[in-house]
Design an enzyme around this catalytic site. Structure first.
Site, PDB file in Angstrom:
ATOM      1  N   ARG A 241       0.861  -1.181   0.000  1.00 48.92           N
ATOM      2  CA  ARG A 241       0.000   0.000   0.000  1.00 48.92           C
ATOM      3  C   ARG A 241       0.898   1.233   0.000  1.00 48.92           C
ATOM      4  O   ARG A 241       1.949   1.249   0.653  1.00 48.92           O
ATOM      5  CB  ARG A 241      -0.897   0.033   1.238  1.00 48.92           C
ATOM      6  CG  ARG A 241      -2.062  -0.966   1.219  1.00 48.92           C
ATOM      7  CD  ARG A 241      -3.125  -0.618   0.168  1.00 48.92           C
ATOM      8  NE  ARG A 241      -4.246  -1.544   0.170  1.00 48.92           N
ATOM      9  CZ  ARG A 241      -4.335  -2.631  -0.593  1.00 48.92           C
ATOM     10  NH1 ARG A 241      -3.357  -2.957  -1.424  1.00 48.92           N
ATOM     11  NH2 ARG A 241      -5.402  -3.402  -0.534  1.00 48.92           N
ATOM     12  N   GLU A 270      -3.297   7.405  -4.497  1.00 43.11           N
ATOM     13  CA  GLU A 270      -3.664   6.895  -5.819  1.00 43.11           C
ATOM     14  C   GLU A 270      -5.154   7.101  -6.104  1.00 43.11           C
ATOM     15  O   GLU A 270      -5.950   7.044  -5.183  1.00 43.11           O
ATOM     16  CB  GLU A 270      -3.273   5.405  -5.961  1.00 43.11           C
ATOM     17  CG  GLU A 270      -3.962   4.477  -4.999  1.00 43.11           C
ATOM     18  CD  GLU A 270      -3.426   3.035  -5.098  1.00 43.11           C
ATOM     19  OE1 GLU A 270      -2.221   2.822  -4.988  1.00 43.11           O
ATOM     20  OE2 GLU A 270      -4.265   2.130  -5.274  1.00 43.11           O
ATOM     21  N   HIS A 288      -1.289  -0.007  -9.759  1.00 34.33           N
ATOM     22  CA  HIS A 288      -1.874  -0.960  -8.801  1.00 34.33           C
ATOM     23  C   HIS A 288      -2.446  -2.193  -9.525  1.00 34.33           C
ATOM     24  O   HIS A 288      -3.652  -2.473  -9.451  1.00 34.33           O
ATOM     25  CB  HIS A 288      -2.969  -0.279  -7.958  1.00 34.33           C
ATOM     26  CG  HIS A 288      -3.241  -1.007  -6.664  1.00 34.33           C
ATOM     27  ND1 HIS A 288      -3.620  -0.375  -5.508  1.00 34.33           N
ATOM     28  CD2 HIS A 288      -3.191  -2.322  -6.356  1.00 34.33           C
ATOM     29  CE1 HIS A 288      -3.800  -1.272  -4.546  1.00 34.33           C
ATOM     30  NE2 HIS A 288      -3.553  -2.466  -5.040  1.00 34.33           N
TER      31      HIS A 288
HETATM   32  C1  8YV Z   1      -6.702  -5.603  -5.557  1.00 34.33           C
HETATM   33  C2  8YV Z   1      -4.949  -5.465  -3.702  1.00 34.33           C
HETATM   34  O1  8YV Z   1      -6.650  -5.425  -6.920  1.00 34.33           O
HETATM   35  O2  8YV Z   1      -5.743  -7.505  -2.857  1.00 34.33           O
HETATM   36  C3  8YV Z   1      -5.285  -6.411  -2.599  1.00 34.33           C
HETATM   37  O3  8YV Z   1      -5.090  -6.041  -1.432  1.00 34.33           O
HETATM   38  O4  8YV Z   1      -4.377  -4.462  -3.472  1.00 34.33           O
HETATM   39  C4  8YV Z   1      -5.293  -5.782  -5.102  1.00 34.33           C
HETATM   40  O5  8YV Z   1      -4.974  -7.101  -5.353  1.00 34.33           O
HETATM   41  C5  8YV Z   1      -7.523  -4.549  -4.930  1.00 34.33           C
HETATM   42  O6  8YV Z   1      -7.580  -4.675  -3.562  1.00 34.33           O
HETATM   43  C6  8YV Z   1      -8.927  -4.541  -5.525  1.00 34.33           C
HETATM   44  O7  8YV Z   1      -9.894  -4.055  -4.664  1.00 34.33           O
END
Ligand code: 8YV
Length: 327
Positions: A241, A270, A288
């Site tokens: 993150r 982001e 992302h």
């Molecule tokens: C997702 C991510 O695309 O799983 C996670 O924590 O950051 C990504 O794989 C995202 O969360 C989609 O909501």
């Protein structure tokens, strides 16, 4: 008179054929376009909902919970759930779920791809070539850092971190990790990773991969002080993150030659990108997409659908969703 079906809100257009499974049980209200919601719009979308299927874009906090008297379940598409206020949801008796496991290998693949692109200056070279700078072959063009024989530091040794460690041993890298708790010896052996204290990890890593969950404790954990402990020749990769890294401090370290390069798939604000990062040539930036293979994104949505159906008391696992998030 038949009972009305529970109402479910799906916050973003996902895969229609996967989402259609919800329609067997629920009245589904789905976004038809990719939407950016204000907190008030989320509250309003949830005001009549019994369940919701959301992505990392949708923040559900105490304010949204208070506005959603019927809400019983929130299924997050993603393993990270820092968009959800878990204490507020659980205090209101709302089940929250996430989608671990199905994205582990895809995300680890991408972490490695981003590391290689960053260390070996792949996107920078391509840009340079396309811009017409390549006039003559030269021995010293775009020299980068090796992966093989180097030390990889992994901060956060959960499922994805372990997937990265396994890939690293195929590249003959020495793997050090730091985690809230040390892994069982058998897992350390299997992943060929050795535990290191945080400062030691920073000092030893030729490449440092961030794969830890975002929380108050991990906010800006890679700030000026931590960056100063890294080798000036090191590469930093973040697939966790954005808020884990202090982006201004990172940009300053990269611009000042105190860190060689960074590969970033996630950003604090982001989709807005810190302009200081955009100005640097030694940064690889991706939107992302670490879990973004078609098969994995479909599997994530499918698992979120299973979770929501079960959490609302339907389907073969009624009442026992596969991935409840514990408060
Ligand atoms: C997702 C991510 O695309 O799983 C996670 O924590 O950051 C990504 O794989 C995202 O969360 C989609 O909501």
């Amino acid at each position: 008179m038949t009972e009305p079906r529970p109402r479910v809100w799906v916050s973003q257009p996902l895969f229609d054929d996967v989402i259609a499974r919800l329609e067997e049980y629920f009245q589904v209200v789905s976004a038809s376009d990719v939407a950016e919601y204000t907190p008030e719009q989320i509250s309003s979308a949830l005001s009549e909902a019994d369940g919701a299927l959301v992505t990392l874009n949708e923040r559900i906090g105490a304010e949204q919970v208070a506005a959603a008297p019927k809400l019983r379940a929130v299924a997050n598409v993603g393993v990270g759930y820092n968009n959800l206020d878990i204490p507020a949801l659980s205090a209101a008796g709302i089940t929250a779920t996430n989608t671990p496991d199905v994205l582990t290998e895809t995300t680890a693949d991408f972490g490695f791809a981003l590391l290689m692109a960053t260390a070996r200056r792949i996107t920078e070279s391509e840009r340079w070539l396309r811009e017409g700078h390549w006039r003559q072959w030269s021995f010293q063009t775009m020299l980068g850092a090796d992966l093989h024989g180097s030390t990889l530091g992994i901060l956060g040794m959960g499922r994805v971190g372990q997937g990265i460690a396994r890939r690293a041993s195929g590249f003959d890298m020495k793997v050090l990790y730091h985690n809230r708790s040390r892994l069982p010896e058998a897992t350390e052996r299997e992943t060929r990773a050795s535990y290191a204290e945080f400062d030691e990890l920073l000092a030893q890593a030729d490449h440092l991969m961030l794969v830890l969950p975002y929380s108050k404790q991990s906010h800006h954990i890679l700030g000026a002080a931590a960056l100063a402990k890294m080798k000036p020749t090191a590469t930093l990769v973040n697939i966790a993150r954005g808020g884990i890294v202090d982006e201004d401090a990172l940009a300053a370290a990269l611009a000042g030659g105190r860190l060689a390069a960074a590969g970033l798939d996630v950003f604090e604000g982001e989709p807005a990108i810190n302009p200081r990062l955009l100005d640097l040539r030694n940064v690889v930036l991706t939107p992302h997409i670490a879990s973004g293979s078609l098969a994995t994104r479909r599997a994530m949505v499918s698992l979120a659908v299973d979770n929501l159906i079960a959490a609302l008391g339907y389907g073969p696992s009624a009442g026992s969703p596969p991935n409840p998030i514990r408060a």
